[in-house]
Design a protein around this motif. Structure first.
Motif, PDB file in Angstrom:
ATOM      1  N   LYS A  36       1.310  -1.357   0.150  1.00 20.29           N
ATOM      2  CA  LYS A  36       0.383   0.182  -0.078  1.00 20.29           C
ATOM      3  C   LYS A  36       1.026   1.103  -0.351  1.00 20.29           C
ATOM      4  O   LYS A  36       2.257   1.299   0.274  1.00 20.29           O
ATOM      5  N   ALA A  46       3.002   1.177   5.342  1.00 23.82           N
ATOM      6  CA  ALA A  46       2.346   0.082   4.296  1.00 23.82           C
ATOM      7  C   ALA A  46       2.971   0.201   3.475  1.00 23.82           C
ATOM      8  O   ALA A  46       2.708  -1.070   3.507  1.00 23.82           O
ATOM      9  N   GLY A  99      -6.572  -2.887   8.170  1.00 25.53           N
ATOM     10  CA  GLY A  99      -5.946  -3.629   7.167  1.00 25.53           C
ATOM     11  C   GLY A  99      -5.096  -3.268   6.416  1.00 25.53           C
ATOM     12  O   GLY A  99      -4.023  -3.559   5.496  1.00 25.53           O
ATOM     13  N   PHE A 100      -5.390  -1.567   6.225  1.00 25.25           N
ATOM     14  CA  PHE A 100      -4.431  -1.174   5.496  1.00 25.25           C
ATOM     15  C   PHE A 100      -2.312  -1.267   5.554  1.00 25.25           C
ATOM     16  O   PHE A 100      -1.327  -1.172   4.924  1.00 25.25           O
ATOM     17  N   CYS A 101      -2.307  -1.362   6.754  1.00 25.16           N
ATOM     18  CA  CYS A 101      -0.960  -1.307   7.619  1.00 25.16           C
ATOM     19  C   CYS A 101      -0.647  -2.708   7.746  1.00 25.16           C
ATOM     20  O   CYS A 101       0.254  -2.610   8.080  1.00 25.16           O
ATOM     21  N   THR A 102      -1.497  -3.326   7.431  1.00 32.03           N
ATOM     22  CA  THR A 102      -1.234  -4.991   7.472  1.00 32.03           C
ATOM     23  C   THR A 102      -0.102  -5.685   6.897  1.00 32.03           C
ATOM     24  O   THR A 102       0.618  -6.272   7.272  1.00 32.03           O
ATOM     25  N   PRO A 103      -0.012  -5.267   5.651  1.00 28.94           N
ATOM     26  CA  PRO A 103       0.680  -6.707   4.655  1.00 28.94           C
ATOM     27  C   PRO A 103       1.704  -5.780   4.896  1.00 28.94           C
ATOM     28  O   PRO A 103       3.146  -6.746   5.066  1.00 28.94           O
ATOM     29  N   LEU A 132       3.486   2.581  10.913  1.00 28.22           N
ATOM     30  CA  LEU A 132       2.083   3.240  11.227  1.00 28.22           C
ATOM     31  C   LEU A 132       1.240   2.678  10.971  1.00 28.22           C
ATOM     32  O   LEU A 132       0.851   1.974  10.272  1.00 28.22           O
ATOM     33  N   CYS A 133       0.657   2.361  11.935  1.00 26.53           N
ATOM     34  CA  CYS A 133      -0.807   2.235  12.592  1.00 26.53           C
ATOM     35  C   CYS A 133      -2.014   3.203  13.573  1.00 26.53           C
ATOM     36  O   CYS A 133      -1.763   3.569  13.737  1.00 26.53           O
TER      37      CYS A 133
ATOM     38  N   LYS B  21      -7.514  -9.638   4.661  1.00 24.08           N
ATOM     39  CA  LYS B  21      -6.318  -8.424   5.032  1.00 24.08           C
ATOM     40  C   LYS B  21      -4.872  -8.960   5.318  1.00 24.08           C
ATOM     41  O   LYS B  21      -4.017  -8.334   5.421  1.00 24.08           O
ATOM     42  N   VAL B  22      -5.377  -9.789   6.092  1.00 27.04           N
ATOM     43  CA  VAL B  22      -3.515 -10.363   6.392  1.00 27.04           C
ATOM     44  C   VAL B  22      -3.156 -10.994   5.062  1.00 27.04           C
ATOM     45  O   VAL B  22      -1.839 -11.415   5.172  1.00 27.04           O
ATOM     46  N   PHE B  28      -8.878  -2.120  -1.400  1.00 28.16           N
ATOM     47  CA  PHE B  28      -9.101  -0.600  -0.911  1.00 28.16           C
ATOM     48  C   PHE B  28      -9.084   0.296  -2.017  1.00 28.16           C
ATOM     49  O   PHE B  28      -8.966  -0.733  -3.078  1.00 28.16           O
ATOM     50  N   LEU B 190      -4.719   6.283   7.708  1.00 29.76           N
ATOM     51  CA  LEU B 190      -3.237   5.070   7.126  1.00 29.76           C
ATOM     52  C   LEU B 190      -3.755   5.964   5.098  1.00 29.76           C
ATOM     53  O   LEU B 190      -2.528   5.482   4.721  1.00 29.76           O
ATOM     54  N   GLN B 191      -4.916   5.528   4.954  1.00 32.55           N
ATOM     55  CA  GLN B 191      -4.925   5.195   3.485  1.00 32.55           C
ATOM     56  C   GLN B 191      -5.669   6.996   2.689  1.00 32.55           C
ATOM     57  O   GLN B 191      -7.209   6.453   3.519  1.00 32.55           O
ATOM     58  N   GLY B 240      -9.431   2.256   4.635  1.00 33.57           N
ATOM     59  CA  GLY B 240      -8.695   2.146   5.407  1.00 33.57           C
ATOM     60  C   GLY B 240      -8.398   3.041   6.896  1.00 33.57           C
ATOM     61  O   GLY B 240      -7.073   4.088   6.897  1.00 33.57           O
TER      62      GLY B 240
END
Lengths: 154, 425
Positions: A36, A46, A99-103, A132-133, B21-22, B28, B190-191, B240
C-alpha cells in the motif's frame, strides 16, 4: 530501462521509467496491490516489502535500484489454508482492524523472525517501529508478533 | 483454524475481513481498476480566501494525454454537505479555504494528469481571511456564506440553561474561572482517499470508494450531477481507517463527474498532502469556564461559553457543538448551569466528525476545573469528583434524569488504588 528482479520467487523482466518506484512497479505493473501507499515519503511503512532479507519502504526505492534483487511482498507469504505463522498470529490476536497497515506490519514481523527467531519485547518494538497503525494502538500487533515468535519456535 | 475460540457467548470471534487483510487481498479503492481507466487530479486553491477572476485552461487542454478539463460550469448542481449543501464540488468564484478544488483535469496517465493540472492558471484576487472564530462571529465580520447561512458566520448556537445561576453563585464559596483551548487535529487515517468511478453496462454510474456513508454519498452524487438515485450506485470498498474523516464528500463527486462527462472509468487517488486538504478536521474549541462550589466540595453552579471553529463549511458542526454543549458539565451534577455553545464559520480548513463528535474537547475544561477546585478546597481530585458525580437519579444539565445504571461511583472506587499518591497538590 530494463530491469530484472525476483518477486515472490518468480523472475521478472520489466521495462521501467527512470522515475518509477519499486512500489509503482509492484502495484501498477505486477498488480500486487497488497503493498500500500500511505504517505509516499517513507514515513508510514504501509509499502514495506522485504528486499534480500531486509525490510525497505518500497516508495523510497527506485525500480532501477531493485534490479538484480529478490523482493518478497505480502502475496508471497501464506495462502488460505497455509497461513504464515505471522499471518495466523495477527488473525488470532485480533491485530487487524482497517487492514491498510497490515501487509507492511506482517512483513516487518516476518523479516524480524527470519533473522532472530527469539526476539524480546524491546526488539519487537524496534523492528515494528517503522510501521504506523492508526486504529489499534499497537498492543495487539506486538502481542501477535510475540505469539508468532512462540509458534516459529515450536 | 476455528472461527470462534471458546463458547458462543464470551468467545473470541475471528474477524471475517481479517483473512483478506493478512493475505494482502483486501481491495481498497486504489487497488481496483477498470480497463481503459483515466486519471483525474483536482487543482486546489493555495489561498484560504479569494475571488476567482478567471481561468486559463487552454494550455492544460492541449497538454499530452488530456481527456477533459472540467470546471464549476460542468456541475449541474454545485453543492454538497451533510447538513447544508454549502460546499462546492468545484469553486465557481468564492474560495473559502486553502485546498478548495477549482478545476478537475482528466488524462490517460497519472503523470499526464498531474502535468496538465500544473498548466491550469487560476487568477485569484486574494481576500483577507477570517481565521479567528471570535473575530468571525462579530456582527461586523464579513459573512462567508450569505446565500446559505445568511448575514452571520454563526451557523449554530445552543443554549443549555438549567436552574438559576444567580442562586448558584450566591451559594458558591469557591470559584474557579479559566480559559481553555483545544487544537485542530487531522484523523490521518492511513489510507489516502481514492475513488474508481465508471458507467456500467446498464448506463448506471458506479462509484467505488472507501466511505463511512455510502447512502449519503449516493444522494450527493446524484444531486450534483442531476441524476436519479437509481442511476447511481456507491460500492464501499475496504475502508483504510476513517475516524469520522470519511463522512463528508471528498473525491466522490469529482470522480463521478469526470466519469459521467467522459464516459470512461476514472481513477482518483489523493497523495497524503491532498488528503490533508480534502477532508474535515477536529473542531478546535475555545472554552471559557466558571465553576462554583461550596466549602464542602459540592458544585453549585457552572457557566461556560464554548466556541467551535467550523472552518469554511458547516459539515457536522451543529451536531458537534450540540454534543459539546450537552456534555459541558462532564459527569457531574450541577444544579445551576448556563452553557452557550457556538459553531462559527472561518477561512480555516473545515471541521467535522472525529471520534467523540464534540464530546471530547470539553473534557479538558471540565476536568481541569475539577482539579483546580480540589486545590482551592484542599481536597484530593478524587474526593471532589466522588462528591459530585452522576448517580442513579441525578439530573443532567439538559434535564435528563438518569434512571438506569450509572457506574461512575463504582468506577471511581475501583480505580482509586491505581491512582498512586493522590493529594490536593
Amino acid at each position: 530501462m530494463k530491469i530484472e528482479l525476483k518477486v515472490n520467487g518468480v523472475d521478472r523482466r520489466l521495462e521501467v521509467e527512470p522515475e518509477e518506484r519499486l512500489l509503482d512497479i509492484l502495484r501498477e505493473r505486477l498488480h500486487l496491490t497488497g503493498t500500500k501507499e500511505g504517505c509516499g515519503e517513507g514515513e508510514c511503512g504501509a509499502c514495506t516489502v522485504i528486499m534480500d532479507g531486509k525490510t525497505v519502504n518500497s516508495c523510497m526505492v527506485l525500480a532501477g535500484q531493485a534490479d538484480g534483487h529478490a523482493v518478497t511482498t505480502i502475496e508471497g507469504l501464506g495462502k488460505r489454508g497455509s497461513l504464515h505463522p505471522v499471518q495466523k498470529a495477527f488473525l488470532e490476536e485480533g491485530a487487524v482492524q482497517c487492514g491498510f497497515c497490515t501487509p507492511g506490519m506482517v512483513l516487518s514481523a516476518k523479516a524480524l523472525l527470519d533473522r532472530n527467531p527469539h526476539p524480546g519485547k524491546e526488539e519487537i518494538a524496534v523492528a515494528m517501529s517503522g510501521n504506523l497503525c492508526r486504529c489499534t494502538g499497537y498492543d495487539r500487533i506486538l502481542k501477535a508478533v510475540e505469539r508468532a515468535a512462540g509458534e516459529v519456535e515450536q | 483454524m476455528n472461527d470462534v475460540i471458546g463458547g458462543t457467548v464470551g468467545g473470541r470471534v475471528l474477524r471475517e475481513d481479517a483473512w483478506g487483510k493478512v493475505l494482502g487481498q483486501a481491495a481498497f479503492p486504489a487497488d481496483v481498476r477498470r480497463e481503459g481507466q483515466i486519471y483525474a487530479v483536482a487543482v486546489r486553491s493555495p489561498h484560504a480566501h479569494a475571488r476567482i477572476r478567471g481561468l486559463r485552461l487552454d494550455e492544460a487542454r492541449k497538454a499530452e494525454g488530456v481527456v477533459a478539463v472540467l470546471t464549476s460550469a460542468d456541475v449541474p448542481h454545485n453543492g454538497h454537505g451533510v447538513l447544508y449543501r454549502d460546499q462546492p464540488v468545484l469553486v465557481a468564484d468564492h474560495v473559502r479555504m486553502a485546498g478548495d478544488p477549482v478545476v478537475l483535469v482528466g488524462a490517460e496517465t497519472p503523470a499526464q494528469a498531474r502535468a496538465a493540472a500544473g498548466r491550469v492558471e487560476v487568477d485569484y484576487e486574494v481576500l483577507p481571511g477570517l481565521f479567528d472564530p471570535e473575530e468571525a462571529m462579530k456582527e461586523e465580520a464579513p459573512a462567508l456564506h450569505p446565500e446559505i447561512h445568511g448575514g452571520s458566520n454563526i451557523v449554530y448556537h445552543l443554549p443549555v440553561y438549567k436552574g438559576d445561576t444567580a442562586k448558584g453563585w450566591a451559594e458558591a464559596e469557591v470559584t474557579v474561572e479559566r480559559d481553555y483551548q483545544t487544537q485542530m487535529l487531522d484523523h490521518a487515517f492511513l489510507q489516502p482517499e481514492a475513488v474508481l468511478a465508471y458507467v456500467d453496462e446498464r448506463g448506471h454510474l458506479v462509484v467505488e470508494v472507501a466511505t463511512q456513508y455510502a447512502h449519503y454519498d449516493r444522494g450527493e452524487i446524484a444531486h450534483a450531477l442531476g441524476l436519479k438515485f437509481n442511476q447511481v450506485r456507491v460500492r464501499t470498498r475496504s475502508v483504510g481507517g476513517a475516524f469520522g474523516g470519511r463522512e463528508d464528500i471528498s473525491l466522490q463527486i469529482m470522480a463521478a463527474l469526470m466519469a459521467w462527462h467522459t464516459q470512461r472509468p476514472v481513477k482518483m487517488e489523493n497523495t497524503r498532502e491532498e488528503s490533508f486538504y480534502s477532508h474535515s478536521k477536529r473542531h478546535p474549541m475555545r472554552m471559557h469556564y466558571k465553576t462554583g462550589a461550596t466549602r464542602a466540595g459540592k458544585l453549585t453552579v457552572m457557566e461556560a461559553r464554548i466556541v467551535g471553529d467550523a472552518g469554511a463549511y458547516a459539515s457536522w458542526s451543529p451536531n458537534i457543538l450540540r454534543k459539546a454543549a450537552i456534555h459541558a458539565t462532564g459527569p457531574y451534577e450541577i444544579p445551576h448551569v448556563r452553557v452557550d455553545a457556538y459553531a462559527v464559520l472561518t477561512n480555516n480548513p473545515y471541521t467535522g466528525a472525529m471520534r467523540g463528535f464534540g464530546a471530547a474537547q470539553p473534557v479538558l475544561a471540565y476536568e481541569s476545573q475539577m482539579d483546580l477546585l480540589a486545590r482551592e478546597l484542599g481536597l484530593s481530585p478524587w474526593e471532589v469528583r466522588l462528591r459530585n458525580i452522576y448517580r442513579a437519579g441525578s439530573e443532567t444539565a439538559t434535564g435528563q434524569v438518569l434512571s438506569g445504571s450509572v457506574g461512575m461511583e463504582e468506577c471511581l472506587k475501583a480505580v482509586k488504588s491505581y491512582l498512586g499518591e493522590v493529594s490536593g497538590r
